[in-house]
Enzyme design. Sequence first.
Site, PDB file in Angstrom:
ATOM      1  N   ASP A  77      33.279  39.524   1.990  1.00 27.92           N
ATOM      2  CA  ASP A  77      32.390  39.269   2.991  1.00 27.92           C
ATOM      3  C   ASP A  77      31.924  40.632   3.309  1.00 27.92           C
ATOM      4  O   ASP A  77      32.452  41.654   3.924  1.00 27.92           O
ATOM      5  CB  ASP A  77      32.899  38.398   4.172  1.00 27.92           C
ATOM      6  N   GLU A  88      29.784  41.025  -1.260  1.00 26.27           N
ATOM      7  CA  GLU A  88      28.646  40.674  -0.380  1.00 26.27           C
ATOM      8  C   GLU A  88      27.946  41.933   0.099  1.00 26.27           C
ATOM      9  O   GLU A  88      28.679  42.523   0.826  1.00 26.27           O
ATOM     10  CB  GLU A  88      28.827  39.617   0.648  1.00 26.27           C
ATOM     11  N   HIS A 144      25.083  29.778   2.166  1.00 27.21           N
ATOM     12  CA  HIS A 144      25.347  29.041   3.317  1.00 27.21           C
ATOM     13  C   HIS A 144      24.610  29.815   4.457  1.00 27.21           C
ATOM     14  O   HIS A 144      24.507  29.249   5.586  1.00 27.21           O
ATOM     15  CB  HIS A 144      26.813  28.856   3.573  1.00 27.21           C
ATOM     16  N   ASP A 145      23.817  30.862   4.125  1.00 28.75           N
ATOM     17  CA  ASP A 145      23.003  31.674   5.073  1.00 28.75           C
ATOM     18  C   ASP A 145      21.620  31.799   4.809  1.00 28.75           C
ATOM     19  O   ASP A 145      20.893  32.404   5.441  1.00 28.75           O
ATOM     20  CB  ASP A 145      23.627  33.410   5.125  1.00 28.75           C
TER      21      ASP A 145
HETATM   22  O1  TEU Z   1      26.846  37.325   6.160  1.00 31.76           O
HETATM   23  C1  TEU Z   1      26.312  38.729   6.187  1.00 31.76           C
HETATM   24  C2  TEU Z   1      25.073  38.945   6.683  1.00 31.76           C
HETATM   25  O2  TEU Z   1      24.825  39.887   7.164  1.00 31.76           O
HETATM   26  C3  TEU Z   1      24.089  37.866   6.681  1.00 31.76           C
HETATM   27  O3  TEU Z   1      24.040  36.890   5.773  1.00 31.76           O
HETATM   28  C4  TEU Z   1      23.677  37.450   8.064  1.00 31.76           C
HETATM   29  O4  TEU Z   1      24.373  36.064   8.099  1.00 31.76           O
HETATM   30  C5  TEU Z   1      22.441  37.212   7.887  1.00 31.76           C
HETATM   31  O5  TEU Z   1      21.889  38.707   7.688  1.00 31.76           O
HETATM   32  C6  TEU Z   1      21.769  36.979   9.479  1.00 31.76           C
HETATM   33  O6  TEU Z   1      20.607  37.118   9.423  1.00 31.76           O
HETATM   34  C7  TEU Z   1      28.092  37.043   5.978  1.00 31.76           C
HETATM   35  C8  TEU Z   1      28.410  35.548   5.865  1.00 31.76           C
HETATM   36  O7  TEU Z   1      28.038  35.224   4.674  1.00 31.76           O
HETATM   37  C9  TEU Z   1      28.113  34.816   7.069  1.00 31.76           C
HETATM   38  O8  TEU Z   1      28.024  33.376   7.072  1.00 31.76           O
HETATM   39  C10 TEU Z   1      28.815  35.380   8.299  1.00 31.76           C
HETATM   40  O9  TEU Z   1      28.299  34.957   9.364  1.00 31.76           O
HETATM   41  C11 TEU Z   1      28.887  36.958   8.440  1.00 31.76           C
HETATM   42  O10 TEU Z   1      28.826  37.588   6.968  1.00 31.76           O
HETATM   43  C12 TEU Z   1      29.858  37.397   9.203  1.00 31.76           C
HETATM   44  O11 TEU Z   1      31.107  37.301   8.811  1.00 31.76           O
END
Ligand code: TEU
Length: 558
Positions: free
Chosen positions: A198, A249, A323-324
């Site tokens: 992550d 990521e 999921h985001d």
């Molecule tokens: O996401 C990282 C992240 O910065 C983005 O996808 C974020 O959710 C988006 O930019 C907000 O607009 C990862 C995970 O995939 C996410 O679900 C988590 O909330 C985040 O890290 C924190 O761990």
Amino acid sequence: MAQDFKKSTVYQIYPKSFCDSNGDGFGDLRGVIGKLDYLQKLGVDYIWMTPFFVSPQNDNGYDVEDYYNIDPRYGTMEDLEELIAEAGKRGIRLMFDMVFNHVSSRHEWFRKAMEGDSYYKDFFFFRKGKENGEPPTNWESKFGGNAWEYVEKFDEYYLHLFHVTQPDLNWDNENVRKELQKVIRFWMEKGVKGFRFDVVNLISKSCFEDDETGDGRKYYTDGPNVHKYLHELNQATFGTDAEIITVGEMSSTSIENCYSYAGADTQELSMVFSFHHLKVDFMGNEKWVLVPADFGKLKDILFTWQTKMEEHHAWNAVFWCNHDQPRPVSRFGNEGSLWKESAKMLGTVIHCMRGTPYIYQGEEIGMTNTDFTDISQFRDVESLNYYQILQDKGLAARDALRIVQIHSRDNGRTPMQWDDSKYAGFTDAASEQEPWIGVNANHDRINAASQVEDEDSIFNHYRKLVRMRKELDVIAYGSFLPLAEKHPSVLAYRRTYEKQDLIVVNNFYGKECTWKSGLDMEGYRCILSNYADGNPASEDGVWTLRPYESMVWYKERT
Ligand code: TEU
């Protein structure tokens, strides 16, 4: 034997929303076990499970309290071991999600830090505020607001790039890195064959200064020691097992950094997720606005990442959603009469590219964005924060809601639509407990049960794409060449490998269009299409493409 990740497809499961086996309204590990036959049928090689470790769930498990134990809401260690074994019997491996940039504020390390234990305080970033009483820097949290939280008893602040209950870990402290290595080794011993890291390009902070021109990301994105730390993690853990694949990521990363993160010889990670192509409906980095997707930009970004990563022997993860993200068919396709055509087209675009494709649960059946009409239906912390922030900036509640409806991460988090029963087969229809988040009413029309046996379904289109990658080396290993670069609605490219040649032609829009390709199609045959009848180009290479028409043409040179 090592699995060839270039021939593999990964399926992402968000367990909370995948399948609820015990009627508590919350998806769980036994629910996943029950759906393994479905995944085997789809043909995927890996399942990436988003976090199911002990967590207060303020960010749905991305706030980890204990990396070594399963949150009881998801099941037990025995369930997990059974899942790994049962998946293995079906030729499917597990990829776990390692959230190592931060922990939950309930994690033992942070609790000890808050008790004043200096050994653990150094696991985090505690800093004094400015003399004028402001936080140490003006950096913004990714979920809105300042990224520092004041702790009165220390008269210090701690850094949280995400939620206030997600304090950032100090990777410059070797003890932190050693602890995290232990976590990986623990799961390797359980037979886990993949890791997703992550926001792993945020682990090395350069300095704590005000960002005069932005939100602070330039001080912690792709930071000074990030490659060193990833290489070290690789060598100390997964790098010793050739069977393991990894994906990082990468938040707001640069392509130059990704040459190294995912380089063939750098011993960092196998591949990267980058998100530039999913910001084409933002205004710069500003997500909470309504802007139509810029197709020219999308194509340019996809083509640049395809060609440059290849040039530098680096490997992409290719994907439309997770999921985001909102659902691709709602974002780039059509939810109405051309739903099926557009969903298949989007699948083809990604799956024939150079990179390892990821399918996010429900994408393979064309699930759409939520149908929520009231803010109380949303669950995501980011959406709820921004609903308020937008109104604080002066937007009417109605307009703030509209923006949240389009961009909310909950669009990808509504329950998987298995069938047309009351809770879409996610939770038993007879259950007293409603799912933790609302089921989309369109599950009467869009569901897995109606698609698995239907040869013409989106599901079976994805199944074919997964199989084609295994059967045709050109898809897995071929070189990528952009086509129709300036065309306003066509997304086309060519792949070549030894004697194999592939041409992928897509109309990205719901309106018929013409493309003077200039291609000599002699000897090619159409191996996949989203319309029943074929549509060859005219002799001089001119195509008239129907709405969202998508085709894959193949030729083997003699
Ligand atoms: O996401 C990282 C992240 O910065 C983005 O996808 C974020 O959710 C988006 O930019 C907000 O607009 C990862 C995970 O995939 C996410 O679900 C988590 O909330 C985040 O890290 C924190 O761990």
